[in-house]
Design an enzyme around this catalytic site. Structure first.
Site, PDB file in Angstrom:
ATOM      1  N   ASP A 156       1.360  -1.206  -0.101  1.00  0.00           N
ATOM      2  CA  ASP A 156      -0.504   0.270  -0.301  1.00  0.00           C
ATOM      3  C   ASP A 156       0.889   1.141   0.371  1.00  0.00           C
ATOM      4  O   ASP A 156       2.394   1.250   0.557  1.00  0.00           O
ATOM      5  CB  ASP A 156      -0.530   0.210   1.254  1.00  0.00           C
ATOM      6  CG  ASP A 156      -1.753   0.989   0.640  1.00  0.00           C
ATOM      7  OD1 ASP A 156      -2.901   0.683   1.124  1.00  0.00           O
ATOM      8  OD2 ASP A 156      -2.064   2.045   1.106  1.00  0.00           O
ATOM      9  N   ASN A 173     -12.701  -2.890   3.193  1.00  0.00           N
ATOM     10  CA  ASN A 173     -13.624  -1.610   3.040  1.00  0.00           C
ATOM     11  C   ASN A 173     -14.811  -1.935   1.978  1.00  0.00           C
ATOM     12  O   ASN A 173     -14.398  -2.054   0.872  1.00  0.00           O
ATOM     13  CB  ASN A 173     -12.800  -0.303   2.905  1.00  0.00           C
ATOM     14  CG  ASN A 173     -12.006   0.134   4.051  1.00  0.00           C
ATOM     15  OD1 ASN A 173     -12.194  -0.349   5.307  1.00  0.00           O
ATOM     16  ND2 ASN A 173     -10.307   0.190   3.622  1.00  0.00           N
ATOM     17  N   GLN A 215     -14.345   3.335   1.542  1.00  0.00           N
ATOM     18  CA  GLN A 215     -13.494   2.503  -0.021  1.00  0.00           C
ATOM     19  C   GLN A 215     -13.522   3.549  -0.989  1.00  0.00           C
ATOM     20  O   GLN A 215     -14.721   4.186  -0.648  1.00  0.00           O
ATOM     21  CB  GLN A 215     -14.822   1.538  -0.317  1.00  0.00           C
ATOM     22  CG  GLN A 215     -13.996   0.014  -1.343  1.00  0.00           C
ATOM     23  CD  GLN A 215     -15.281  -0.597  -2.368  1.00  0.00           C
ATOM     24  OE1 GLN A 215     -16.351  -0.877  -1.697  1.00  0.00           O
ATOM     25  NE2 GLN A 215     -14.491  -1.217  -3.023  1.00  0.00           N
ATOM     26  N   VAL A 271     -11.237   2.903  -4.134  1.00  0.00           N
ATOM     27  CA  VAL A 271     -10.947   2.330  -5.348  1.00  0.00           C
ATOM     28  C   VAL A 271     -12.215   0.612  -5.554  1.00  0.00           C
ATOM     29  O   VAL A 271     -11.599   0.150  -4.278  1.00  0.00           O
ATOM     30  CB  VAL A 271      -9.895   1.505  -5.785  1.00  0.00           C
ATOM     31  CG1 VAL A 271      -9.475   0.528  -6.781  1.00  0.00           C
ATOM     32  CG2 VAL A 271      -8.664   2.304  -4.978  1.00  0.00           C
ATOM     33  N   HIS A 295     -10.306  -5.577  -3.388  1.00  0.00           N
ATOM     34  CA  HIS A 295      -9.010  -5.752  -2.611  1.00  0.00           C
ATOM     35  C   HIS A 295      -9.229  -5.862  -1.198  1.00  0.00           C
ATOM     36  O   HIS A 295      -9.617  -5.778  -0.254  1.00  0.00           O
ATOM     37  CB  HIS A 295      -7.898  -4.933  -3.100  1.00  0.00           C
ATOM     38  CG  HIS A 295      -8.831  -3.480  -2.607  1.00  0.00           C
ATOM     39  ND1 HIS A 295      -9.953  -2.611  -3.190  1.00  0.00           N
ATOM     40  CD2 HIS A 295      -8.327  -2.336  -1.581  1.00  0.00           C
ATOM     41  CE1 HIS A 295      -9.909  -1.351  -2.638  1.00  0.00           C
ATOM     42  NE2 HIS A 295      -9.181  -1.315  -1.468  1.00  0.00           N
ATOM     43  N   HIS A 309      -7.136  -5.424   2.544  1.00  0.00           N
ATOM     44  CA  HIS A 309      -5.565  -4.957   3.252  1.00  0.00           C
ATOM     45  C   HIS A 309      -4.942  -5.890   4.388  1.00  0.00           C
ATOM     46  O   HIS A 309      -6.110  -6.892   4.553  1.00  0.00           O
ATOM     47  CB  HIS A 309      -6.456  -3.872   3.623  1.00  0.00           C
ATOM     48  CG  HIS A 309      -6.741  -2.551   3.216  1.00  0.00           C
ATOM     49  ND1 HIS A 309      -5.897  -1.352   2.947  1.00  0.00           N
ATOM     50  CD2 HIS A 309      -7.863  -2.693   2.629  1.00  0.00           C
ATOM     51  CE1 HIS A 309      -6.354  -1.017   2.288  1.00  0.00           C
ATOM     52  NE2 HIS A 309      -7.795  -1.207   2.067  1.00  0.00           N
TER      53      HIS A 309
END
Ligand code: AMP
Length: 115
Positions: A31, A87, A94, A96, A100, A102
């Protein structure tokens, strides 16, 4: 057609970022704004699922593959323990809308509950 997500553009080499691991269908990057000593993102290579709810309903095997890579990375980059955060929705942070995870590890503070 919407624009490719930032993660699709990273995978395609359009935006620089090191791909630190990949399997057939998922890949991982660091990240850019880490919230923990180890803060990685594990991402399906295709962006058809916007969030983890859609992913779980549409392709549970792909979700399992993503979690498997998250676990391997936590063992490689920390002591194997990790927090997995998806998220889901703008009000949950969120930004994006290409699903995905994290992966947070390596000495977590309570405040890193939100990624
Ligand atoms: P979320 O807010 O859950 O949608 O997560 C998006 C994450 O992508 C954030 O934690 C950002 O810091 C991260 N991010 C955005 N751009 C990049 C980039 N170019 N390389 C790596 N991570 C990024």
């Amino acid at each position: 057609m919407s624009e490719p997500s930032i993660f699709t553009r990273i995978l395609g080499g359009e935006i620089p970022s090191e791909i630190i691991a990949e399997t057939e269908n998922v890949f991982a990057i660091r990240d850019i704004a880490p919230k923990a000593p180890v803060h990685l993102l594990v991402i399906p290579k295709r962006e058809e699922y916007r969030n983890v709810v859609e992913l779980a309903a549409g392709d549970p095997d792909l979700l399992a593959e993503l979690i498997g890579l998250a676990s391997s990375l936590a063992a490689e980059h920390a002591d194997g323990d990790f927090r997995l955060v998806f998220n889901t929705g703008p009000n949950a942070g969120q930004t994006v809308f290409h699903v995905h995870a994290h992966v947070l590890a390596g000495g977590l503070e309570e405040e890193s509950l939100g990624a």
